[in-house]
Design a protein around this motif. Structure first.
Motif, short mmCIF file in Angstrom:
data_model
loop_
_atom_site.label_atom_id
_atom_site.label_comp_id
_atom_site.label_asym_id
_atom_site.label_seq_id
_atom_site.Cartn_x
_atom_site.Cartn_y
_atom_site.Cartn_z
N TYR A 82 0.82 -1.21 0.00
CA TYR A 82 0.00 0.00 0.00
C TYR A 82 0.85 1.27 0.00
CZ TYR A 82 0.55 -0.61 5.09
OH TYR A 82 1.05 -0.80 6.36
N ASP A 83 2.17 1.15 0.22
CA ASP A 83 3.08 2.31 0.16
C ASP A 83 3.82 2.41 -1.18
OD1 ASP A 83 2.55 3.38 2.66
OD2 ASP A 83 4.04 2.11 3.65
N ASP A 105 2.41 -6.72 -6.68
CA ASP A 105 1.52 -5.60 -6.90
C ASP A 105 1.64 -5.21 -8.36
OD1 ASP A 105 0.13 -3.19 -6.97
OD2 ASP A 105 1.19 -2.31 -5.27
#
Length: 155
Positions: A82-83, A105
């Motif tokens: 998520y970063d 991702d």
């Protein structure tokens, strides 16, 4: 990935980032470790990366926003997925990127000179410190990807 001519950047001082940083430093490879959490940066600055049962290594550590010129080196990304978006502005298309996370991702599909990795080991990073411990043994899987068929099978 030892490089005689350059420092390797490691982004993220969580469990994976600390283990990777510690391992590189233990071989004599200079690194720059970047972490946004100020308490963790200060702890690593003061006490190093303490890998339970293996000893301590002392990286140079800075904030991700400190100095963009540091990213003109090979870079290993070890942040939570998520970063990922927060790391993009700092990467140079002229230098290789190795992404090591606990999953893949698709946001990295367009990253130039990209190699990917998945850590099947579990390392616990003690909150706000550079102390890490392996809580489950495993492997670090590294490999190139092609854009048509996913992972390249070398068997």
């Amino acid at each position: 990935m030892k490089s005689a001519n350059s420092v390797i950047n490691v982004v993220g001082a969580g469990g994976i980032g600390c283990v990777v940083s510690w391992a590189l430093l233990s071989t004599g490879q200079p690194i720059r470790l970047f972490e946004r959490n100020s308490a963790k940066r200060q702890s690593i600055h003061d006490q190093g990366i303490q890998f339970a049962g293996w000893g301590t290594q002392w990286p140079w550590i800075g904030h991700l926003d400190d100095d963009l010129k540091h990213f003109r080196n090979p870079t290993i990304i070890c942040v939570k997925t998520y970063d990922n978006q927060s790391v993009f502005p700092f990467l140079s298309p002229d230098f290789p990127v190795l992404i090591i996370q606990n999953g893949m991702d698709p946001v990295w599909e367009d990253a130039p000179q990209r190699t990917s990795g998945i850590a099947s080991f579990i390392s616990e990073s003690i909150h706000g410190t550079g102390r890490v411990d392996l809580t489950r043994l495993g492997e670090l899987h590294l490999g190139a990807e092609n854009h048509c068929n996913g992972w390249i099978n070398t068997d």
